[in-house]
Motif scaffolding. Structure first.
Motif, PDB file in Angstrom:
ATOM      1  N   GLY A   1      49.908  11.520   6.588  1.00 16.32           N
ATOM      2  CA  GLY A   1      49.691  10.953   5.349  1.00 16.32           C
ATOM      3  C   GLY A   1      50.347  10.258   4.536  1.00 16.32           C
ATOM      4  N   ASP A   2      49.937  10.664   3.522  1.00 16.11           N
ATOM      5  CA  ASP A   2      50.911   9.646   2.287  1.00 16.11           C
ATOM      6  C   ASP A   2      51.917   9.749   2.540  1.00 16.11           C
ATOM      7  OD1 ASP A   2      49.891   8.810  -0.311  1.00 16.11           O
ATOM      8  OD2 ASP A   2      51.839   9.419  -0.983  1.00 16.11           O
ATOM      9  N   ASP A   3      53.311  10.894   2.460  1.00 19.70           N
ATOM     10  CA  ASP A   3      54.718   9.780   2.982  1.00 19.70           C
ATOM     11  C   ASP A   3      54.905   9.628   4.112  1.00 19.70           C
ATOM     12  OD1 ASP A   3      54.491  13.188   3.772  1.00 19.70           O
ATOM     13  OD2 ASP A   3      55.801  13.781   2.286  1.00 19.70           O
TER      14      ASP A   3
ATOM     15  N   GLY B   1      42.619  18.292  -1.159  1.00 15.54           N
ATOM     16  CA  GLY B   1      43.369  18.012  -1.518  1.00 15.54           C
ATOM     17  C   GLY B   1      43.810  16.809  -2.452  1.00 15.54           C
ATOM     18  N   ARG B   2      44.196  15.507  -2.553  1.00 12.95           N
ATOM     19  CA  ARG B   2      44.802  14.840  -4.121  1.00 12.95           C
ATOM     20  C   ARG B   2      43.516  13.608  -4.050  1.00 12.95           C
ATOM     21  NH1 ARG B   2      50.148  12.589  -1.748  1.00 12.95           N
ATOM     22  NH2 ARG B   2      49.624  13.865   0.033  1.00 12.95           N
ATOM     23  N   LEU B   3      42.675  14.410  -2.952  1.00 14.14           N
ATOM     24  CA  LEU B   3      40.890  13.192  -3.636  1.00 14.14           C
ATOM     25  C   LEU B   3      40.692  14.195  -4.145  1.00 14.14           C
ATOM     26  CD1 LEU B   3      40.277  11.451  -0.129  1.00 14.14           C
ATOM     27  CD2 LEU B   3      41.927  10.602  -2.495  1.00 14.14           C
TER      28      LEU B   3
ATOM     29  N   TYR C   1      44.066  23.744   8.814  1.00 16.69           N
ATOM     30  CA  TYR C   1      44.163  25.088   7.750  1.00 16.69           C
ATOM     31  C   TYR C   1      44.519  24.549   6.711  1.00 16.69           C
ATOM     32  CZ  TYR C   1      45.942  27.959  11.475  1.00 16.69           C
ATOM     33  OH  TYR C   1      46.439  29.217  12.702  1.00 16.69           O
ATOM     34  N   GLU C   2      44.627  25.220   5.468  1.00 14.79           N
ATOM     35  CA  GLU C   2      44.514  24.666   3.941  1.00 14.79           C
ATOM     36  C   GLU C   2      44.350  25.338   2.886  1.00 14.79           C
ATOM     37  OE1 GLU C   2      44.040  21.732   2.463  1.00 14.79           O
ATOM     38  OE2 GLU C   2      44.792  22.768   0.400  1.00 14.79           O
ATOM     39  N   ALA C   3      46.280  25.907   2.264  1.00 16.98           N
ATOM     40  CA  ALA C   3      46.120  26.247   1.445  1.00 16.98           C
ATOM     41  C   ALA C   3      45.455  26.721  -0.421  1.00 16.98           C
ATOM     42  CB  ALA C   3      48.014  25.255   0.575  1.00 16.98           C
TER      43      ALA C   3
HETATM   44  C1  LIG Z   1      47.968  11.318  -9.588  1.00 19.05           C
HETATM   45  C2  LIG Z   1      47.977  10.560  -8.544  1.00 19.05           C
HETATM   46  C3  LIG Z   1      47.069   9.526  -8.424  1.00 19.05           C
HETATM   47  C4  LIG Z   1      46.742   8.972  -6.983  1.00 19.05           C
HETATM   48  N1  LIG Z   1      46.018   7.097  -7.122  1.00 19.05           N
HETATM   49  C5  LIG Z   1      45.530   6.544  -6.565  1.00 19.05           C
HETATM   50  C6  LIG Z   1      45.176   5.580  -6.373  1.00 19.05           C
HETATM   51  O1  LIG Z   1      43.960   5.028  -7.366  1.00 19.05           O
HETATM   52  N2  LIG Z   1      44.416   4.750  -5.487  1.00 19.05           N
HETATM   53  C7  LIG Z   1      44.489   5.725  -3.797  1.00 19.05           C
HETATM   54  O2  LIG Z   1      44.022   4.508  -2.558  1.00 19.05           O
HETATM   55  N3  LIG Z   1      45.363   6.161  -3.861  1.00 19.05           N
HETATM   56  C8  LIG Z   1      45.807   7.025  -4.987  1.00 19.05           C
HETATM   57  N4  LIG Z   1      46.625   8.423  -4.743  1.00 19.05           N
HETATM   58  C9  LIG Z   1      47.005   9.007  -3.490  1.00 19.05           C
HETATM   59  C10 LIG Z   1      46.085   9.430  -2.454  1.00 19.05           C
HETATM   60  O3  LIG Z   1      45.538  10.273  -3.914  1.00 19.05           O
HETATM   61  C11 LIG Z   1      46.812  10.062  -1.955  1.00 19.05           C
HETATM   62  O4  LIG Z   1      47.236   8.898  -0.531  1.00 19.05           O
HETATM   63  C12 LIG Z   1      46.084  11.040  -0.327  1.00 19.05           C
HETATM   64  O5  LIG Z   1      44.881  11.631  -1.356  1.00 19.05           O
HETATM   65  C13 LIG Z   1      46.645  12.068   0.151  1.00 19.05           C
HETATM   66  O6  LIG Z   1      46.205  12.400   0.957  1.00 19.05           O
HETATM   67  P1  LIG Z   1      47.470  13.129   2.815  1.00 19.05           P
HETATM   68  O7  LIG Z   1      45.806  13.915   3.177  1.00 19.05           O
HETATM   69  O8  LIG Z   1      47.895  12.498   2.694  1.00 19.05           O
HETATM   70  O9  LIG Z   1      47.759  14.329   1.505  1.00 19.05           O
HETATM   71  P2  LIG Z   1      47.362  15.358   0.542  1.00 19.05           P
HETATM   72  O10 LIG Z   1      46.148  15.086  -0.224  1.00 19.05           O
HETATM   73  O11 LIG Z   1      48.304  16.011  -0.257  1.00 19.05           O
HETATM   74  O12 LIG Z   1      46.423  16.690   1.519  1.00 19.05           O
HETATM   75  C14 LIG Z   1      46.861  17.808   2.151  1.00 19.05           C
HETATM   76  C15 LIG Z   1      46.604  18.961   1.979  1.00 19.05           C
HETATM   77  O13 LIG Z   1      47.563  20.086   2.324  1.00 19.05           O
HETATM   78  C16 LIG Z   1      47.768  21.015   1.875  1.00 19.05           C
HETATM   79  N5  LIG Z   1      49.349  21.995   2.153  1.00 19.05           N
HETATM   80  C17 LIG Z   1      49.702  21.903   1.779  1.00 19.05           C
HETATM   81  N6  LIG Z   1      50.491  23.033   1.298  1.00 19.05           N
HETATM   82  C18 LIG Z   1      49.756  23.451   3.436  1.00 19.05           C
HETATM   83  C19 LIG Z   1      50.486  24.551   3.358  1.00 19.05           C
HETATM   84  N7  LIG Z   1      50.729  25.631   3.580  1.00 19.05           N
HETATM   85  N8  LIG Z   1      49.308  24.937   4.359  1.00 19.05           N
HETATM   86  C20 LIG Z   1      48.073  24.131   4.945  1.00 19.05           C
HETATM   87  N9  LIG Z   1      47.393  23.468   4.253  1.00 19.05           N
HETATM   88  C21 LIG Z   1      48.724  23.212   2.964  1.00 19.05           C
HETATM   89  C22 LIG Z   1      47.297  21.106   0.118  1.00 19.05           C
HETATM   90  O14 LIG Z   1      46.737  21.925   0.027  1.00 19.05           O
HETATM   91  C23 LIG Z   1      46.295  19.738   0.391  1.00 19.05           C
HETATM   92  O15 LIG Z   1      45.605  19.586   0.463  1.00 19.05           O
HETATM   93  C24 LIG Z   1      46.863   8.955  -5.961  1.00 19.05           C
HETATM   94  C25 LIG Z   1      47.758  10.168  -5.432  1.00 19.05           C
HETATM   95  C26 LIG Z   1      47.775  10.938  -6.735  1.00 19.05           C
HETATM   96  C27 LIG Z   1      48.248  11.593  -7.185  1.00 19.05           C
END
Ligand SMILES: Cc1cc2nc3c(=O)[nH]c(=O)nc-3n(C[C@H](O)[C@H](O)[C@H](O)COP(=O)(O)OP(=O)(O)OC[C@H]3O[C@@H](n4cnc5c(N)ncnc54)[C@H](O)[C@@H]3O)c2cc1C
Length: 564
Positions: A511-513, A85-87, A78-80
């Motif tokens: 995920g990240d957090d 995402g943050r890539l 599922y993706e909103a």
């Molecule tokens: C400004 C910035 C700079 C960064 N710089 C670096 C860097 O230089 N080097 C590095 O290694 N890392 C960096 N990071 C961190 C890195 O981007 C993240 O650690 C990583 O991309 C997070 O991936 P994730 O899958 O945990 O979360 P996300 O990428 O946030 O994926 C979660 C997904 O869930 C989706 N979502 C939200 N709500 C819902 C819903 N209700 N239903 C379905 N889908 C939903 C979102 O749209 C998103 O696509 C940076 C991040 C940011 C924001």
């Protein structure tokens, strides 16, 4: 050209093992676990083809989905918003091969689990032009209206060297820095734990600023030293926006060289999630050759998730934003956890109150970036009057904070990140539209480079982002505040569910957090691998004895627990 085998090559060292993001909280070799021929585990045949919901198609969701598909499950993604995402590599509309990295843009060689997936995806990297790095033609540091031009640290006034020395001294005396890095290089779990477990109770409640201000190294120097440190900092520079965060957060970054030796992904890091989604892995259990996540999901993820609850039959019910409900044996949530209370109607009974508290206490950093595309990398031009580059990577205490220059060579447009700002600095940009952001950034830069007409080089439309104003993120990434260690431990440990009450099992977080190193994609990847371990268990599977997973070594390596 770098080869795919060296996705994130480390700087050559003196024959000693490289620093990796191995610990300090949970020293587990995710890179070795991934590379082991025994794979990540096995599922009973009865589980093959069973569905699992994956909420979010960022790197964490897609790594977990791909690994679970390889083991024989059917991930329903599922993706909103958009895959990645943050890539997020955003193309400039008038030159789509030229991109702006709106989220992650620089990756340390120590991120070895992330590098594993870059290699698998066949992506290549090159050095990122950070302040004073060999990949950067020149750097200008402008503080209090005074600009310094430098190619290396040695070109800067003595004050900057004193600040760097004070930081090294503060780390050494306050955080046993050299011994910890040596222990991380050797992957010596006992030595890492001995140092870290002594520091966690002391430094969990200490802010980054408190650590600096109370250190002997900075106390005996002027306020100006602290100020300059905050504005120039270490590695990528400008870390004063993290001053209120827990000192443990900063130590995790510096011990593991997360802020060192950065590389950028050629063509954009967004290719990685796109390839995880569309490419078929070499081998899957149960699924025919050529099966990809895209194929299993009919070519597109399902819509954003609106609700998660327990169905009457005990399975987990996921409802998308258009009202379609499906039930699953397990759900993996990878979006920022605030969204579980703010945007997803997630039944409270799925988590104990202590977990809800940990999720709600999350502190997200704000971040904004504004990019322009320019006709050519004009910053390489030399001003005949001064013998210096006409424009440089610029760190400033003005509203722009960090200005980065991405060179694609002559004959191709260049990219300028006019401003990369965090926290209060990011808030100043939040309400402004792209045009106004560019105008304001150019105004600031004109004070530093009075004779330079950057406008004359602009082509295409600017691109900007404020992650805190995007409802699918609500913040850039987590930054734990003093006193947050216990909350982070709860979130990180949640993948081991054997001892949980049955009503709390089956919903996993990654995920990240959830990671100890929010703000680094490595943490998103490694928590996805934790979730894979937990989900394999949930479906009655196990890891191979010769390749134990993160949950198998938990008892010996788990992050220390602080008393409540
Ligand atoms: C400004 C910035 C700079 C960064 N710089 C670096 C860097 O230089 N080097 C590095 O290694 N890392 C960096 N990071 C961190 C890195 O981007 C993240 O650690 C990583 O991309 C997070 O991936 P994730 O899958 O945990 O979360 P996300 O990428 O946030 O994926 C979660 C997904 O869930 C989706 N979502 C939200 N709500 C819902 C819903 N209700 N239903 C379905 N889908 C939903 C979102 O749209 C998103 O696509 C940076 C991040 C940011 C924001």
């Amino acid at each position: 050209m770098p080869s795919p085998a060296d996705a994130l090559p480390a700087e050559p060292g003196a024959g000693e093992p490289s620093i990796t993001m191995f610990g300090p909280d949970f020293p587990f070799a995710y890179d070795d676990h991934l590379a082991h021929p025994a794979g990540l585990g096995r599922l009973p045949a009865a589980a093959h083809g069973r569905e699992i919901a994956v909420v979010g198609a960022g790197i964490a969701g897609l790594v977990a989905a791909q690994e679970l598909m390889k083991l024989g499950l059917r991930p329903v993604v599922y993706e909103a918003d958009r895959i990645g995402g943050r890539l997020r590599s955003e193309p400039f509309r008038s030159s789509p091969e030229t991109i702006a990295e709106l989220g992650a843009m620089r990756f340390p060689p120590s991120a070895t689990a992330f590098a594993y997936y870059l290699r698998e995806a066949g992506l290549t990297t090159r050095p990122f032009p950070n302040p004073l790095s060999p990949a950067t033609p020149s750097t200008v540091i402008e503080l209090g209206g005074e600009a310094h031009y430098a190619r290396t640290l040695a070109d800067l006034p003595a004050l900057f060297r004193e600040v760097a020395d004070a930081w090294a001294e503060a780390l050494e005396y306050g955080a046993d820095f050299a011994r910890m890095q040596a222990a991380i290089r050797r992957r010596d779990v006992g030595a890492i734990k001995a140092i870290w477990n002594r520091l966690v109770p002391i430094l969990d409640e200490e802010s980054f600023y408190g650590f600096i201000a109370r250190s002997q190294a900075f106390r005996t120097r002027s306020f100006r030293h602290r100020e300059v440190f905050g504005q120039v900092g270490f590695g990528t520079g400008g870390w004063d926006t993290d001053f209120p965060n827990s000192m443990l957060e900063i130590l995790r970054v510096v011990y593991t060289d997360a802020d060192a030796g950065h590389r950028l992904v050629e063509g954009g890091v967004g290719q990685l999630p796109a390839r995880l989604w569309s490419r078929a892995p070499a081998r899957c259990v149960h699924w025919p050759a050529g099966t990809s996540l895209a194929a299993l999901n009919g070519g597109a993820p399902r819509p954003g998730v609106a609700a998660i609850d327990r169905a009457p039959d005990g399975r987990l019910a996921v409802t998308d934003r258009w009202g379609r409900t499906a039930t699953f044996d397990a759900v993996l949530v990878t979006c920022q956890t605030w969204l579980l209370s703010a945007r997803i109607d997630c039944a409270e009974r799925l988590f104990p109150p202590s977990m809800w508290m940990a999720m709600e206490r999350s502190h997200y950093m704000q971040a904004s970036k504004t990019f322009i595309m320019v006709d050519r990398p004009f910053w390489r031009d030399i001003d005949p009057a001064t013998g210096r580059h006409v424009f440089s990577l610029t760190l400033s205490d003005r509203i722009t904070r960090g200005t980065y220059l991405i060179d694609h060579g002559e004959g191709r447009p260049g990219v300028i990140c006019l401003s990369y700002a965090w926290e209060d600095d990011a808030m100043k940009w939040m309400s402004l539209p792209a045009e106004e952001r560019v105008r304001l950034a150019l105004h600031s830069l004109r004070q530093i480079y009075p004779g330079l007409d950057i406008r004359a080089h602009i082509v295409g439309e600017p691109i900007t982002v404020s992650w805190e104003s995007d409802p699918n993120f609500m913040g850039a990434f987590k930054g734990n505040l003093p006193g947050h260690y216990r909350y982070q431990r709860r979130l990180f440990a949640h993948f081991r569910q054997e001892d949980m009450a049955p009503e709390h099992r089956g919903i996993f977080l990654a995920g990240d957090d959830i990671s100890w190193t929010a703000g680094w994609a490595e943490g998103a990847v490694t928590t996805a691998l934790n979730a894979v371990w937990g989900i394999v268990r949930h479906f009655g599977g196990a890891t191979a004895p010769e390749n134990p997973g993160p949950g198998d070594v938990w008892d010996d390596r788990q992050p220390m627990a602080l008393p409540d």
